[in-house]
Design a protein around this motif. Structure first.
Motif, short mmCIF file in Angstrom:
data_model
loop_
_atom_site.label_atom_id
_atom_site.label_comp_id
_atom_site.label_asym_id
_atom_site.label_seq_id
_atom_site.Cartn_x
_atom_site.Cartn_y
_atom_site.Cartn_z
N ILE A 30 -12.16 -11.52 8.19
CA ILE A 30 -13.32 -10.61 8.35
C ILE A 30 -13.39 -9.28 8.88
N SER A 31 -12.89 -9.46 10.11
CA SER A 31 -12.98 -8.34 11.31
C SER A 31 -12.27 -7.54 10.33
N ILE A 32 -11.51 -7.51 10.25
CA ILE A 32 -10.59 -6.56 9.27
C ILE A 32 -10.89 -5.98 7.93
N PRO A 75 -10.25 -16.91 9.19
CA PRO A 75 -11.39 -16.18 8.20
C PRO A 75 -11.61 -14.98 9.44
N ILE A 76 -12.48 -15.65 10.40
CA ILE A 76 -13.54 -14.97 11.33
C ILE A 76 -11.97 -13.62 11.36
N VAL A 136 1.27 -19.79 13.92
CA VAL A 136 0.87 -18.53 15.62
C VAL A 136 1.27 -17.31 15.01
N VAL A 137 2.63 -16.86 14.42
CA VAL A 137 2.50 -15.59 14.19
C VAL A 137 1.66 -14.93 13.37
N GLU A 138 1.55 -15.63 12.42
CA GLU A 138 0.56 -15.23 11.35
C GLU A 138 -1.17 -14.38 11.92
N ILE A 139 -1.07 -15.09 12.58
CA ILE A 139 -2.62 -15.01 13.34
C ILE A 139 -2.34 -14.07 14.27
N SER A 140 -1.04 -13.61 15.47
CA SER A 140 -1.34 -12.71 16.34
C SER A 140 -1.31 -11.22 15.40
N LEU A 141 0.16 -11.86 14.50
CA LEU A 141 0.29 -10.40 14.03
C LEU A 141 -0.74 -9.57 13.31
N GLY A 142 -2.15 -10.72 13.05
CA GLY A 142 -3.65 -10.14 12.05
C GLY A 142 -4.20 -9.94 13.50
N ILE A 143 -4.00 -10.48 14.02
CA ILE A 143 -5.44 -9.51 15.76
C ILE A 143 -4.48 -8.48 15.88
N ILE A 144 -3.48 -8.07 16.34
CA ILE A 144 -2.73 -7.49 16.70
C ILE A 144 -2.70 -5.69 15.27
N ALA A 145 -2.46 -5.92 14.37
CA ALA A 145 -2.82 -4.96 12.85
C ALA A 145 -4.61 -4.25 13.47
N MET A 174 -13.95 -9.89 15.94
CA MET A 174 -12.26 -9.56 16.68
C MET A 174 -12.12 -10.64 18.10
N TYR A 175 -12.80 -10.52 18.72
CA TYR A 175 -13.38 -10.90 19.77
C TYR A 175 -13.49 -12.37 19.61
N ILE A 176 -14.07 -12.34 18.69
CA ILE A 176 -15.04 -14.66 19.00
C ILE A 176 -13.14 -14.88 18.23
N GLY A 177 -12.36 -14.22 16.82
CA GLY A 177 -11.83 -14.85 16.93
C GLY A 177 -10.04 -14.68 17.36
N GLY A 178 -10.18 -13.86 18.54
CA GLY A 178 -9.65 -13.54 19.79
C GLY A 178 -9.66 -14.73 20.78
#
Length: 349
Positions: free
Chosen positions: A111-113, A107-108, A252-261, A54-58
């Motif tokens: 996979i983290s989730i 994908p990163i 952008v919304v999709e990726i950001s919500l994925g990081i938060i969730a 998740m850090y790498i994805g962020g």
């Protein structure tokens, strides 16, 4: 060169301005969530593979959002009449950059989730779909990156238009496949936790937290569905950058919500107070190694006797029957926790 044909930053308005505002707000929110996650997980010595992913994805998402903001100043989200050749070329280049960063970042995060859910899942029927999602995420990413690089010859023709490119109608086929598979993966990641929590008896605030996380996951999946509607924009020859702006906005919304969730469960689980013993050893997830090695025999009860009372103290290992707290942990160690029960009976002489 005519000054009207030189590159210059556009005055943002309409869709371009909306993309920039939403991207900046979500970027700040993502950074706060990731920094909080990193701080809490680090001080608790509980960083795992899902955290590092998740850090790498962020970090990649930060670069992606920077590219999006810059791209809006050079044509993304704007109509053709506001663009000249230089601005349109630079805008098309940033679309290509965005595509590559998105295909690497998405994908990163998935996979983290999945790694987080696999670690807490107790049955194989939950882990198998998550492994499939992880494999598909990698496969779809590789397919997408290949399509980006082979769509035009030479590669720079993707934004300059000087070369030979595969017809847009043909390129929309893998775009639709990619979108459909991603929607299926997003819904799988969202539905599996719902089944995992279906039969659990947990505290009300944990149910609310889980519902919030699942809700964010559903919103991210919905963003992918909405974005799929605009895939046809890739085949348009007029106002193409404006129409692609909708795709980028929802991405952008999709990726950001994925990081938060994907980060909220780790932040919650790690921020809970844990009993710490200076002599106990823990693994990377905070689980006491003693609970993994094996089950210890229950020691015999200690029965001290006093003048008027008989105190019976029993030390055991296993479930103490309190279902409200069984799943309020970062792992399944509560099923092997050491508990102490004490019974006091008054005696009569």
């Amino acid at each position: 060169m005519d000054e009207s044909q030189t590159w210059h930053a556009l005055q943002l308005s309409g869709l371009a301005l909306l993309i920039v505002v939403i991207t900046i707000l979500l970027t700040v929110l993502n950074l706060v969530v990731l920094l909080l996650r990193g701080y809490i997980r680090t001080i608790n010595h509980s960083n795992g593979i899902e955290d590092h992913l998740m850090y790498i994805g962020g970090i990649i998402n930060l670069g992606l959002n920077i590219a999006v903001v810059y791209g809006c100043y050079t044509g993304i989200g704007s109509f053709d009449h506001k663009l000249n050749a230089s601005i349109a070329t630079e805008g098309a280049k940033m679309v290509t950059v965005w595509q590559l960063l998105y295909l690497t970042c998405s994908p990163i995060i998935k996979i983290s989730i999945c790694a987080t859910l696999i670690r807490v899942a107790s049955q194989r029927r939950y882990t198998y779909p998550l492994y499939v999602v992880s494999i598909l995420a990698i496969a779809m990413s590789v397919m997408g990156i290949i399509c980006v690089f082979v769509q035009c010859t030479p590669f720079t023709a993707s934004w300059t238009g000087k070369g030979k490119c595969i017809p847009a109608d043909v390129m929309m086929i893998p775009a639709y496949i990619f979108s459909a598979v991603n929607i299926a993966m997003d819904w799988t990641i969202t539905i599996v936790p719902a089944f995992m929590l279906w039969s659990l008896r947990i505290r009300r605030y944990l149910k609310l937290l889980a519902s919030g996380i699942l809700g964010i996951g559903i919103l991210a999946s919905t963003a992918m569905i909405v974005r799929m509607i605009y895939v046809l924009s890739y085949g348009k020859s007029t106002n193409k950058l404006h129409k692609i702006g909708y795709i980028i906005l929802w991405a952008v919304v999709e990726i950001s919500l994925g990081i938060i969730a994907g980060s909220l469960p780790s932040v919650h689980q790690s921020s809970k107070g844990r009993s710490k013993d200076s002599t106990s050893r823990r693994d990377s997830y905070g689980t006491e190694l003693g609970t993994i090695v094996g089950r210890r025999r229950r020691p015999p009860p200690i029965v001290p006797t006093y003048n008027d009372y008989e105190v019976t103290t029993t030390i055991g290992q296993g479930d103490d029957g309190n279902n409200d707290t069984d799943f309020d942990k970062d792992d399944d160690s509560t099923r092997r926790m050491i508990y102490v029960t004490r019974e006091i009976q008054q005696t009569y002489s």
